[in-house]
Design an enzyme around this catalytic site. Sequence first.
Site, PDB file in Angstrom:
ATOM      1  N   LYS A 114      -3.905   1.813   0.126  1.00  0.00           N
ATOM      2  CA  LYS A 114      -4.325   2.329   1.343  1.00  0.00           C
ATOM      3  C   LYS A 114      -3.359   3.587   1.473  1.00  0.00           C
ATOM      4  O   LYS A 114      -2.218   3.604   1.657  1.00  0.00           O
ATOM      5  CB  LYS A 114      -4.132   1.261   2.469  1.00  0.00           C
ATOM      6  CG  LYS A 114      -5.234   0.736   3.257  1.00  0.00           C
ATOM      7  CD  LYS A 114      -4.831   0.079   4.536  1.00  0.00           C
ATOM      8  CE  LYS A 114      -4.867  -1.248   4.632  1.00  0.00           C
ATOM      9  NZ  LYS A 114      -4.599  -1.755   5.885  1.00  0.00           N
ATOM     10  N   ASP A 117       0.862  -1.097  -0.111  1.00  0.00           N
ATOM     11  CA  ASP A 117      -0.054  -0.098  -0.065  1.00  0.00           C
ATOM     12  C   ASP A 117       0.916   1.265  -0.029  1.00  0.00           C
ATOM     13  O   ASP A 117       2.092   1.151  -0.281  1.00  0.00           O
ATOM     14  CB  ASP A 117      -1.064   0.120   1.251  1.00  0.00           C
ATOM     15  CG  ASP A 117      -0.248  -0.377   2.350  1.00  0.00           C
ATOM     16  OD1 ASP A 117       0.795   0.352   2.723  1.00  0.00           O
ATOM     17  OD2 ASP A 117      -1.003  -1.327   3.149  1.00  0.00           O
ATOM     18  N   MET A 121      -2.135   8.324  13.967  1.00  0.00           N
ATOM     19  CA  MET A 121      -3.656   8.590  13.443  1.00  0.00           C
ATOM     20  C   MET A 121      -4.398   9.501  14.242  1.00  0.00           C
ATOM     21  O   MET A 121      -5.548   9.381  14.496  1.00  0.00           O
ATOM     22  CB  MET A 121      -4.230   7.166  13.179  1.00  0.00           C
ATOM     23  CG  MET A 121      -3.909   6.151  12.292  1.00  0.00           C
ATOM     24  SD  MET A 121      -4.693   4.631  12.412  1.00  0.00           S
ATOM     25  CE  MET A 121      -4.085   3.620  13.823  1.00  0.00           C
TER      26      MET A 121
HETATM   27  N1  SAH Z   1       2.386  -0.139  11.087  1.00  0.00           N
HETATM   28  C1  SAH Z   1       2.649   1.390  11.109  1.00  0.00           C
HETATM   29  C2  SAH Z   1       1.429   2.271  11.519  1.00  0.00           C
HETATM   30  C3  SAH Z   1       0.335   2.248  10.832  1.00  0.00           C
HETATM   31  S1  SAH Z   1      -1.116   3.089  11.168  1.00  0.00           S
HETATM   32  C4  SAH Z   1       4.069   1.770  11.480  1.00  0.00           C
HETATM   33  O1  SAH Z   1       4.457   0.892  12.144  1.00  0.00           O
HETATM   34  O2  SAH Z   1       4.493   2.779  11.440  1.00  0.00           O
HETATM   35  C5  SAH Z   1      -1.009   4.655  10.242  1.00  0.00           C
HETATM   36  C6  SAH Z   1      -0.374   5.878  10.985  1.00  0.00           C
HETATM   37  O3  SAH Z   1       0.949   5.768  11.193  1.00  0.00           O
HETATM   38  C7  SAH Z   1      -0.581   7.337  10.407  1.00  0.00           C
HETATM   39  O4  SAH Z   1      -1.834   7.657  10.543  1.00  0.00           O
HETATM   40  C8  SAH Z   1       0.420   8.071  11.078  1.00  0.00           C
HETATM   41  O5  SAH Z   1       0.097   8.419  12.426  1.00  0.00           O
HETATM   42  C9  SAH Z   1       1.724   7.000  11.521  1.00  0.00           C
HETATM   43  N2  SAH Z   1       2.611   7.107  10.089  1.00  0.00           N
HETATM   44  C10 SAH Z   1       2.894   6.128   9.574  1.00  0.00           C
HETATM   45  N3  SAH Z   1       3.941   6.534   8.592  1.00  0.00           N
HETATM   46  C11 SAH Z   1       4.198   7.732   8.945  1.00  0.00           C
HETATM   47  C12 SAH Z   1       5.320   8.800   8.613  1.00  0.00           C
HETATM   48  N4  SAH Z   1       6.118   8.432   7.608  1.00  0.00           N
HETATM   49  N5  SAH Z   1       4.996   9.987   8.985  1.00  0.00           N
HETATM   50  C13 SAH Z   1       4.355  10.284  10.021  1.00  0.00           C
HETATM   51  N6  SAH Z   1       3.398   9.334  10.538  1.00  0.00           N
HETATM   52  C14 SAH Z   1       3.463   8.178  10.141  1.00  0.00           C
END
Ligand code: SAH
Length: 504
Positions: A58, A36, A172
């Site tokens: 996504k 995604d 999020m």
């Molecule tokens: N599994 C992922 C999180 C998924 S939930 C992890 O471990 O990072 C999705 C949320 O992750 C987004 O809404 C945001 O809050 C955060 N997120 C993921 N990538 C990001 C990025 N590059 N910069 C800032 N927030 C990020």
Amino acid sequence: MSKGKVFLVGSGPGDPGLLTLKGKDLLEKADVIIFDRLGGTENIEFAKKSAELIDVGKQSGLHNIPQEKINEILVKKALEGKNVVRLKGGDPMVFGRGAEELQALITENIDFEIVPGVSSAISGPTYAGIPITHRDFASSLAIITGHEAVGKPESSIPWSSLAEMDTILILMGVGNLKKITEKLLENGKSSDSPVAIIENATVGSQRVAEGTLANILGIAEKAKIKSPALIVIGECVKLREKFSWFERRPLFGKQFIITRPLEQSFELASLLQAAGSKVFVCPTIRIEPIEPNPGLHNFFENLPDFRDLIFTSVNGVRIFWKKLQELGKDARILAGKNLICIGPATAQETKKFGVNPDFVPERYVSEEFIPFFRGLKPAKVACLRAERARDFLPLELKKMGYEVEIFPLYKTIFEDNIDSEVVDCLNANKIDGVVFTSSSTVEGFVAASDAKKIDREKIRGLAIGPITGETCRQMGIQVLCESSEYTSKGLVNAITSFFNPLKK
Ligand code: SAH
């Protein structure tokens, strides 16, 4: 048919370098990659040519394809006996619905493995220069989701306990920032608690909004902070002032296009990335050896007649040596010859074959090499080079009484590798510079961009020297900087000084 296996692989938060070695290995072997838009999607480049790539699109938590459908695809591909990698942003088990995907696999009795990834929750603050723990004032850390959890009667977030944590990390959460700040203030968190919101953490577009629990809402709205973003609350945010590093790199936030052949782009791309920029590699020329090349065979037969051999490019040296080896010869046939290499990169290449050049003019201008040839008795010279090249040096040598023979080794073929993302960035003025390392890269890029109807004014050239710069100008391309040193390092130094005169 036996069932395939599914690997849930964390792709990291966005910076492609944050993929694990295990993840890379699995991507290289996968038959199917389901990915995604969150995290290091650039890493799908590791896929083998025959791999099927499925974009389940996504985008930052917006589910274009429902989760059930993603689960179905995973199951279907595994039942077809495929080796499947499900690439997930950050770590697959951190708020990524990885558990639901696993459940679907278990129900169908499909074998799986999980490869952890670098979660944005941990790496985002790190890239913003915020230590989420600190011996003196941050011993506890909580990571929560801000999605839908606030205000709902069934919200499972223990707000009063949360307010007591030293560092609070919210994923999020940007859409619910107002409610989150209200809840924390209501539950006793001090209104002057430092807050940072990190948008697009770990990539070139990273932005950080900073404030306190009392004023962050207004600051984030003004800065138009959008998802994906992380909210960090706690005293440790203050350390960013000292520890920020990612955004301080000299080319941070800049976007460049590299136009030279793919196999020669690596060093340039990694130097530009290390300085903080995003690089699009769009080769606009390809080098093709002239094959068969009876002229070159003639050269080898008449080698004793030549005293001086001139190489004008790295490609020329490589193709020459390949031919020499194919003919069963080695470096000894060059004994007693004068080897002249135009520029340090070409000289470096002959050294790789164990032969030191006798003369290396730093720049391809007459003042640099005429004194060398003046100091010698005119003799027969072989110029080993591209089919189409400037005749400047042969003409100068002829004027001095030398007998010059030209042996073309390769052709330069134009290619169009400007994809739609790059076209959009160029048209939107989001490309800070197009890097040209030879006149032919300029010609190739112009041919490709004309075909895509890109206005030449959108192309700002970064040229490896005056000749390449002049070709740009002749073709109506503005030149921002010209390096005086003809190496990747020299060019990147020139680009860095242009964009950021105070940093190197
Ligand atoms: N599994 C992922 C999180 C998924 S939930 C992890 O471990 O990072 C999705 C949320 O992750 C987004 O809404 C945001 O809050 C955060 N997120 C993921 N990538 C990001 C990025 N590059 N910069 C800032 N927030 C990020």
